[in-house]
Design a protein around this motif. Structure first.
Motif, short mmCIF file in Angstrom:
data_model
loop_
_atom_site.label_atom_id
_atom_site.label_comp_id
_atom_site.label_asym_id
_atom_site.label_seq_id
_atom_site.Cartn_x
_atom_site.Cartn_y
_atom_site.Cartn_z
N THR A 14 0.83 -1.20 0.00
CA THR A 14 0.00 0.00 0.00
C THR A 14 0.87 1.25 0.00
OG1 THR A 14 -1.72 -1.17 1.24
CG2 THR A 14 -1.85 1.22 1.21
N PHE A 15 0.52 2.19 -0.87
CA PHE A 15 1.09 3.52 -0.86
C PHE A 15 0.02 4.47 -0.33
CE2 PHE A 15 3.30 1.29 -4.31
CZ PHE A 15 4.61 1.44 -3.90
N PRO A 16 0.37 5.69 0.06
CA PRO A 16 -0.65 6.62 0.57
C PRO A 16 -1.84 6.77 -0.38
CG PRO A 16 1.53 7.51 0.97
CD PRO A 16 1.72 6.27 0.14
N GLY A 17 -2.98 6.29 0.07
CA GLY A 17 -4.20 6.43 -0.72
C GLY A 17 -4.39 5.41 -1.81
N VAL A 18 -3.42 4.51 -2.01
CA VAL A 18 -3.50 3.54 -3.11
C VAL A 18 -3.04 2.16 -2.63
CG1 VAL A 18 -2.73 2.95 -5.43
CG2 VAL A 18 -3.05 5.34 -4.81
N LYS A 19 -3.85 1.11 -2.90
CA LYS A 19 -3.41 -0.26 -2.65
C LYS A 19 -2.88 -0.80 -3.97
CE LYS A 19 -5.46 -3.04 0.28
NZ LYS A 19 -6.42 -3.97 0.93
N ALA A 20 -1.54 -0.84 -4.09
CA ALA A 20 -0.92 -1.23 -5.36
C ALA A 20 -0.99 -2.73 -5.60
CB ALA A 20 0.54 -0.75 -5.38
N LEU A 21 -0.88 -3.51 -4.53
CA LEU A 21 -0.97 -4.97 -4.63
C LEU A 21 -1.94 -5.46 -3.57
CD1 LEU A 21 2.84 -5.86 -4.99
CD2 LEU A 21 1.13 -5.89 -6.82
N LYS A 44 2.58 -4.88 -11.69
CA LYS A 44 3.63 -5.83 -12.10
C LYS A 44 5.00 -5.41 -11.55
CE LYS A 44 2.99 -5.01 -16.44
NZ LYS A 44 2.08 -3.87 -16.26
N SER A 45 5.39 -4.18 -11.86
CA SER A 45 6.70 -3.70 -11.42
C SER A 45 6.77 -3.61 -9.90
CB SER A 45 7.00 -2.34 -12.05
OG SER A 45 7.09 -2.44 -13.46
N THR A 46 5.68 -3.23 -9.27
CA THR A 46 5.65 -3.15 -7.80
C THR A 46 5.91 -4.52 -7.19
OG1 THR A 46 4.06 -1.33 -7.89
CG2 THR A 46 4.26 -2.50 -5.80
N LEU A 47 5.29 -5.56 -7.75
CA LEU A 47 5.50 -6.92 -7.26
C LEU A 47 6.96 -7.32 -7.37
CD1 LEU A 47 4.07 -9.49 -6.17
CD2 LEU A 47 3.86 -10.23 -8.55
N MET A 48 7.59 -6.98 -8.48
CA MET A 48 9.00 -7.34 -8.68
C MET A 48 9.92 -6.50 -7.79
SD MET A 48 9.12 -9.94 -10.66
CE MET A 48 7.68 -10.43 -9.68
N GLY A 58 8.97 -5.71 5.54
CA GLY A 58 8.40 -4.83 6.54
C GLY A 58 7.57 -3.71 5.94
N SER A 59 7.82 -3.43 4.63
CA SER A 59 7.05 -2.37 3.96
C SER A 59 5.85 -2.96 3.21
CB SER A 59 7.94 -1.60 2.98
OG SER A 59 8.32 -2.41 1.87
N TYR A 60 5.69 -4.29 3.30
CA TYR A 60 4.58 -4.96 2.63
C TYR A 60 4.12 -6.12 3.51
CZ TYR A 60 8.25 -8.32 1.52
OH TYR A 60 9.29 -9.23 1.63
N GLU A 61 2.95 -6.65 3.20
CA GLU A 61 2.45 -7.84 3.88
C GLU A 61 2.63 -9.05 2.97
OE1 GLU A 61 -1.59 -7.22 5.16
OE2 GLU A 61 -1.20 -5.10 5.57
N GLY A 62 2.77 -10.23 3.56
CA GLY A 62 2.93 -11.44 2.78
C GLY A 62 4.29 -12.07 2.96
N GLU A 63 4.51 -13.18 2.25
CA GLU A 63 5.75 -13.94 2.40
C GLU A 63 6.40 -14.22 1.05
OE1 GLU A 63 4.63 -17.53 4.37
OE2 GLU A 63 4.37 -16.57 6.33
N ILE A 64 7.73 -14.30 1.08
CA ILE A 64 8.50 -14.69 -0.10
C ILE A 64 9.27 -15.96 0.24
CG2 ILE A 64 10.38 -14.06 -1.67
CD1 ILE A 64 9.64 -11.12 -1.21
N GLY A 219 -3.98 -4.61 -9.31
CA GLY A 219 -3.28 -5.02 -8.11
C GLY A 219 -3.54 -6.43 -7.64
N ALA A 220 -4.29 -7.22 -8.42
CA ALA A 220 -4.59 -8.60 -8.04
C ALA A 220 -4.22 -9.55 -9.16
CB ALA A 220 -6.08 -8.74 -7.69
N ALA A 221 -3.77 -10.76 -8.81
CA ALA A 221 -3.48 -11.79 -9.80
C ALA A 221 -4.79 -12.44 -10.21
CB ALA A 221 -2.51 -12.81 -9.23
N VAL A 222 -5.17 -12.30 -11.49
CA VAL A 222 -6.48 -12.80 -11.93
C VAL A 222 -6.39 -14.15 -12.63
CG1 VAL A 222 -7.49 -10.50 -12.09
CG2 VAL A 222 -6.35 -11.48 -14.09
#
Length: 507
Positions: A14-21, A44-48, A58-64, A219-222
């Motif tokens: 999430t960026f201010p005001g926008v959920k990118a992923l 796409k680029s945000t995910l990479m 720490g700046s995103y949620e989820g696991e790699i 922002g979602a994998a379809v």
């Protein structure tokens, strides 16, 4: 069991005001070419960037999970040390350093603080051979074309023992021949066991090399498509990308061509530095009201040099020839005169030459026509905001506010801001140089619709593109350019890729 080298689970950024992923998951098999598709701004680029540590843990949620281990990359150095290398769309090379210096920048082959140049050059020769680049390690980056610079970036990645190579729009600025060479190189890497993630808007390229395709929308994998076990059409990919079928890539238009508008005669331009090199040779061009005129040609044919020289002599020297607008000779000796005489130029390089990236949409929109929002040299803030808002709505620029900096916009929305800037300058002739470079099919359709609307309003449009289908789908007439001269002219409905290439190779 499938050998999974990478699994990203539930990534939310999430960026201010926008959920990118939004809860994105991705699986990549070892040794495959996995394509990421989606419209500009889809994420796409945000995910990479999350994967490569540009956006740290720490700046995103989820696991790699990578090679069976849970990763928490704190920066790009962490991901690179694990063999994950990302090559961004904007190449990160230093123009005034050599190939060898760029490849080992920050990773120097040194002993006790002293660079071992013989070893550096020897390693560089080996890396350049791997990527098929015939150049000396001492060659400065500024002396190379974009295609060769892209190969230097890949050689740089190979110098770091890459296991997972991420390429963000690697062919966006390349001609077809260079694009094919780069794709062939990816296939060679695949044979060597290197895994690649390819972000691209060029669906024909993806269809050629991808083993799997993941489509991201809003922002979602379809969807994830397995190209090895099923036939995947471009229509399938487009439908998932934009959420609808696009039976027609180009919007319908019924041309209404009017009176002669622009006439360029006997136009000659010489190279700005090479005294004996003529770049543009006796060009004659005409554009009528409501007409879209294309200029086709290979890289180096002189298309951009011609456009820039026409727009206020922004390129070249010893420029000669005449320009008439509605039968009256006009002065295009500098950019101010060109703009005042209602000629606008949308550059092929929007980031470097078309926009002030660190400024807002509002400031960029009014930049070419400050008189239109000022009174006695004082900017009317209310008027300026109204103008920017009007163009934001008219061109469907996806942003929460005109006070958003353009550097944070997707490529398609950046291109719309460039168009807004020049439309507010109220041109009668608009020169568009690669107007859809690096943007997705959905955004392309919107740009095409804007171009058609301009023609319907009676403006003259000159469209330069390296994509022949784009010219064939949009233009009423096409000039074919080769080695600085027009090799021929085709009426839109009679033109074909074969005819265009025939004119190029037979001149």
């Amino acid at each position: 069991m499938q050998d999974i080298i990478l699994e990203m689970r539930g990534i939310t950024k999430t960026f201010p005001g926008v959920k990118a992923l939004d809860n994105v998951s991705l699986k990549v098999r070892r040794g495959e070419i996995h394509a990421l598709c989606g419209e500009n701004g889809a994420g796409k680029s945000t995910l990479m960037k999350v994967l490569s540590g540009v956006y740290p843990h720490g700046s995103y949620e989820g696991e790699i999970h990578y090679e069976g281990q849970t990763m928490a990359f704190k920066g790009i150095e962490d991901s690179e040390s694990n063999g994950i290398i990302i090559i961004h769309q904007e190449l990160a090379l230093v123009p005034l350093l050599s190939i060898a210096e760029n490849i080992f920048l920050g990773n120097e082959l040194a002993e006790k603080g002293v660079v071992d140049w013989p070893k550096t050059y020897q390693r560089t020769f080996g890396l350049l051979a791997k990527v098929g680049l015939d150049a000396q390690p001492s060659t400065l980056i500024e002396k190379l074309g974009v295609g060769k610079q892209q190969l230097v970036e890949i050689a740089k990645a190979l110098s770091k023992s890459v296991k997972l190579l991420i390429l963000d729009e690697p062919t966006a600025a390349l001609q077809e021949n260079d694009s094919q060479k780069l794709l062939d190189l990816l296939l060679e890497f695949k044979a060597q066991g290197i895994t690649s993630i390819l972000i691209s808007h060029k669906l024909n390229e993806i269809s050629r090399v991808a083993d799997s395709i993941t489509v991201i929308r809003d922002g979602a994998a379809v969807s994830t498509l397995d190209c090895r076990n099923q036939d995947i059409s471009e229509a399938d990919i487009i439908r998932d990308m934009v959420g609808r079928d696009m039976a027609h890539r180009y919007p319908h238009r019924s041309p209404n061509i009017g009176a002669p508008l622009l006439d360029v005669s006997d136009w000659n331009v010489w190279h700005p530095e090479s005294i004996d090199r003529q770049m543009i040779k006796n060009i004659n061009l005409r554009v009528s009201e409501g007409e879209i005129v294309g200029i086709a040609g290979l890289m180096g044919s002189g298309r951009t040099e011609f456009a820039m020289s026409l727009f206020g002599q922004s390129y070249g020297r010893n420029i000669s020839g005449k320009v008439h607008l509605r039968g009256k000779e006009i002065d295009v000796s500098d950019v101010r005169h060109a703009v005042n005489n209602r000629i606008a130029y949308v550059t092929e390089d929007r980031k470097e030459l078309g926009l002030v990236l660190d400024e807002t949409i509002l400031k960029n929109t009014t930049l070419a026509n400050l008189h239109g929002v000022s009174h006695h040299t004082v900017i009317d803030d209310t008027r300026e905001r109204c103008v920017a808002e009007d163009y934001r709505k008219a061109l469907n620029i996806r942003t929460p506010s005109v006070f958003q900096k353009v550097v944070n916009l997707s490529g398609g929305n950046q291109q719309k801001v460039v168009l807004s800037k020049w439309l507010f300058a109220q041109p009668e002739v608009l020169i568009l140089d690669e107007p859809t470079r690096g943007i997705d099919v959905g955004a392309k359709f919107e740009i095409y619709s804007i171009i058609n609307q301009l023609a319907d309003e009676g403006k003259g449009v000159i469209m330069i593109s390296s994509e022949m289908p784009e010219l064939l789908g949009m233009c009423d007439r096409i000039y074919v350019m080769n080695e600085g001269a027009f090799a021929g002219e085709l009426v839109g409905h009679e033109a074909s890729q074969e005819k265009i290439m025939s004119m190029i190779v037979n001149t």
